[in-house]
Write a protein that holds these residues in place. Structure first.
Motif, PDB file in Angstrom:
ATOM      1  N   ILE A  95      -3.557  -7.106  -4.025  1.00  0.00           N
ATOM      2  CA  ILE A  95      -3.153  -5.704  -4.175  1.00  0.00           C
ATOM      3  C   ILE A  95      -2.193  -5.311  -3.050  1.00  0.00           C
ATOM      4  O   ILE A  95      -1.216  -4.580  -3.255  1.00  0.00           O
ATOM      5  CB  ILE A  95      -4.386  -4.776  -4.165  1.00  0.00           C
ATOM      6  N   GLY A  96      -2.482  -5.819  -1.849  1.00  0.00           N
ATOM      7  CA  GLY A  96      -1.684  -5.446  -0.683  1.00  0.00           C
ATOM      8  C   GLY A  96      -0.262  -5.964  -0.725  1.00  0.00           C
ATOM      9  O   GLY A  96       0.666  -5.290  -0.239  1.00  0.00           O
ATOM     10  N   VAL A  97      -0.060  -7.156  -1.301  1.00  0.00           N
ATOM     11  CA  VAL A  97       1.286  -7.745  -1.338  1.00  0.00           C
ATOM     12  C   VAL A  97       2.281  -6.844  -2.067  1.00  0.00           C
ATOM     13  O   VAL A  97       3.354  -6.521  -1.528  1.00  0.00           O
ATOM     14  CB  VAL A  97       1.241  -9.154  -1.963  1.00  0.00           C
ATOM     15  N   PRO A  98       1.984  -6.398  -3.302  1.00  0.00           N
ATOM     16  CA  PRO A  98       2.957  -5.512  -3.969  1.00  0.00           C
ATOM     17  C   PRO A  98       3.136  -4.173  -3.260  1.00  0.00           C
ATOM     18  O   PRO A  98       4.213  -3.564  -3.344  1.00  0.00           O
ATOM     19  CB  PRO A  98       2.367  -5.321  -5.373  1.00  0.00           C
ATOM     20  N   ILE A  99       2.086  -3.714  -2.552  1.00  0.00           N
ATOM     21  CA  ILE A  99       2.231  -2.464  -1.805  1.00  0.00           C
ATOM     22  C   ILE A  99       3.227  -2.649  -0.664  1.00  0.00           C
ATOM     23  O   ILE A  99       4.086  -1.791  -0.410  1.00  0.00           O
ATOM     24  CB  ILE A  99       0.859  -1.992  -1.276  1.00  0.00           C
ATOM     25  N   VAL A 100       3.128  -3.776   0.037  1.00  0.00           N
ATOM     26  CA  VAL A 100       4.082  -4.066   1.113  1.00  0.00           C
ATOM     27  C   VAL A 100       5.498  -4.155   0.553  1.00  0.00           C
ATOM     28  O   VAL A 100       6.458  -3.617   1.134  1.00  0.00           O
ATOM     29  CB  VAL A 100       3.704  -5.371   1.833  1.00  0.00           C
ATOM     30  N   VAL A 101       5.624  -4.833  -0.593  1.00  0.00           N
ATOM     31  CA  VAL A 101       6.945  -4.955  -1.231  1.00  0.00           C
ATOM     32  C   VAL A 101       7.477  -3.579  -1.612  1.00  0.00           C
ATOM     33  O   VAL A 101       8.664  -3.267  -1.414  1.00  0.00           O
ATOM     34  CB  VAL A 101       6.856  -5.866  -2.470  1.00  0.00           C
ATOM     35  N   ALA A 102       6.569  -2.729  -2.145  1.00  0.00           N
ATOM     36  CA  ALA A 102       6.982  -1.377  -2.545  1.00  0.00           C
ATOM     37  C   ALA A 102       7.438  -0.566  -1.340  1.00  0.00           C
ATOM     38  O   ALA A 102       8.431   0.184  -1.415  1.00  0.00           O
ATOM     39  CB  ALA A 102       5.823  -0.676  -3.250  1.00  0.00           C
TER      40      ALA A 102
ATOM     41  N   LEU B 183       1.185   5.415  -0.269  1.00  0.00           N
ATOM     42  CA  LEU B 183       0.744   4.087  -0.702  1.00  0.00           C
ATOM     43  C   LEU B 183      -0.272   3.491   0.261  1.00  0.00           C
ATOM     44  O   LEU B 183      -1.312   2.961  -0.151  1.00  0.00           O
ATOM     45  CB  LEU B 183       1.957   3.153  -0.830  1.00  0.00           C
ATOM     46  N   VAL B 184       0.022   3.590   1.555  1.00  0.00           N
ATOM     47  CA  VAL B 184      -0.876   2.997   2.557  1.00  0.00           C
ATOM     48  C   VAL B 184      -2.218   3.720   2.586  1.00  0.00           C
ATOM     49  O   VAL B 184      -3.280   3.095   2.636  1.00  0.00           O
ATOM     50  CB  VAL B 184      -0.210   3.024   3.950  1.00  0.00           C
ATOM     51  N   ILE B 185      -2.178   5.056   2.551  1.00  0.00           N
ATOM     52  CA  ILE B 185      -3.426   5.832   2.576  1.00  0.00           C
ATOM     53  C   ILE B 185      -4.261   5.542   1.326  1.00  0.00           C
ATOM     54  O   ILE B 185      -5.486   5.406   1.391  1.00  0.00           O
ATOM     55  CB  ILE B 185      -3.117   7.337   2.686  1.00  0.00           C
ATOM     56  N   GLY B 186      -3.589   5.439   0.180  1.00  0.00           N
ATOM     57  CA  GLY B 186      -4.311   5.112  -1.054  1.00  0.00           C
ATOM     58  C   GLY B 186      -4.971   3.748  -0.977  1.00  0.00           C
ATOM     59  O   GLY B 186      -6.122   3.568  -1.398  1.00  0.00           O
ATOM     60  N   TYR B 187      -4.238   2.784  -0.415  1.00  0.00           N
ATOM     61  CA  TYR B 187      -4.783   1.426  -0.279  1.00  0.00           C
ATOM     62  C   TYR B 187      -5.979   1.404   0.671  1.00  0.00           C
ATOM     63  O   TYR B 187      -7.030   0.832   0.363  1.00  0.00           O
ATOM     64  CB  TYR B 187      -3.687   0.486   0.222  1.00  0.00           C
ATOM     65  N   VAL B 188      -5.827   2.047   1.825  1.00  0.00           N
ATOM     66  CA  VAL B 188      -6.912   2.081   2.811  1.00  0.00           C
ATOM     67  C   VAL B 188      -8.119   2.833   2.252  1.00  0.00           C
ATOM     68  O   VAL B 188      -9.275   2.430   2.454  1.00  0.00           O
ATOM     69  CB  VAL B 188      -6.430   2.731   4.125  1.00  0.00           C
ATOM     70  N   GLY B 189      -7.849   3.924   1.534  1.00  0.00           N
ATOM     71  CA  GLY B 189      -8.946   4.692   0.952  1.00  0.00           C
ATOM     72  C   GLY B 189      -9.720   3.881  -0.074  1.00  0.00           C
ATOM     73  O   GLY B 189     -10.956   3.918  -0.102  1.00  0.00           O
ATOM     74  N   TYR B 190      -8.977   3.156  -0.918  1.00  0.00           N
ATOM     75  CA  TYR B 190      -9.644   2.321  -1.922  1.00  0.00           C
ATOM     76  C   TYR B 190     -10.447   1.214  -1.250  1.00  0.00           C
ATOM     77  O   TYR B 190     -11.581   0.926  -1.642  1.00  0.00           O
ATOM     78  CB  TYR B 190      -8.604   1.721  -2.865  1.00  0.00           C
TER      79      TYR B 190
END
Length: 252
Positions: free
Chosen positions: A12-19, A41-48
């Motif tokens: 999940i993190g890889v496409p977020i970094v790319v985005a 994006l980062v807050i959503g990822y950390v929250g999830y």
């Protein structure tokens, strides 16, 4: 988290970094907008990531109730042990180890999917390391068809035993039928060589490893037995004083 869950979040993190990289490329002259979108994006990822353990606990609790209801409806007269009751880290959500309280040494693994459908995925036993004299008990797990919660466990009792190094033989009564079970048992493990049940009226005979194994039930009416061995020879034996015992004869 388990290794598979770490891989899940990595993917999940890889496409977020790319985005995030694309956002900064697109809005490189408008940094405030880039910061807003990147932060979302980062807050959503950390929250999830933070909420994920709680999510699994809630899913487990819901499916525990579903498997409990399933057992109550399908087996109204049964009493079962279900584990784990609480979610345990690394455990697959929806998997439950279920056993009847009358047979706690064997049970089934039930899986509850997202739709609430309950299916059996496997069976288990907690007798992985029996002693040489107790290895016969493992027969109840494999006797007949594969174990399910609907299966009636065979009634097996040991009448006698014979041990010669790794070779181990047992005289058994299985569901009121005389039987002989032969095992190989060593430090590396054990295995059932052969299981033979009564084919004649009141006794069973097995030939293996240069030995003749005979078990004559105490209800046998005769005083002698006569059988043809695998080599074609006739074998006779007076069993009047040996009924209920495992008789072992060395083949000539």
């Amino acid at each position: 988290m388990s290794p598979s869950e770490n891989i899940y979040f990595f993917l999940i993190g890889v496409p977020i970094v790319v985005a995030v990289i694309f956002i900064w490329l697109i809005f490189r002259k408008r940094k405030k907008i880039a910061i807003v979108f990147s932060s979302m994006l980062v807050i959503g990822y950390v929250g999830y990531y933070t909420y994920y353990p709680t999510l699994k606990e809630n899913q487990h609790a819901k499916r525990y109730e579903q498997v409990d209801s399933y057992l109550t409806e399908k087996y109204p007269d049964g009493i079962f042990t279900i584990s784990p009751e609480q979610y345990e880290e690394g455990h697959r959500v929806g998997d439950f180890y279920v056993s009847d309280i009358e047979t706690p040494r064997i049970g089934a693994t039930l899986h509850v999917d997202k739709e609430g459908l309950v299916t059996q995925t496997s069976w288990w036993s907690n007798s992985d390391n029996p002693t040489q004299r107790e290895v016969w008990r493992t027969i109840e797990f494999s006797y007949g068809e594969s174990y399910t919660l609907d299966k009636k466990i065979a009634d097996i009792t040991k009448e006698d035993e014979w041990i010669d190094g790794e070779l181990t033989a047992f005289a058994l009564i299985i569901n009121d039928i005389p039987a002989i079970a032969l095992f190989n048992y060593s430090r590396e493990g054990y295995g059932l060589v052969e299981l033979k049940e009564e084919e004649r009226d009141g006794f069973v005979i097995m030939e293996e490893s240069d030995y003749i194994f005979i078990y004559v039930d105490e209800r046998y009416q005769g005083e002698t037995i006569t059988v043809n061995l695998e080599n074609g020879e006739e074998f006779s034996l007076n069993v009047q004083q040996q009924k209920g015992q495992l008789i072992v004869e060395k083949q000539k």
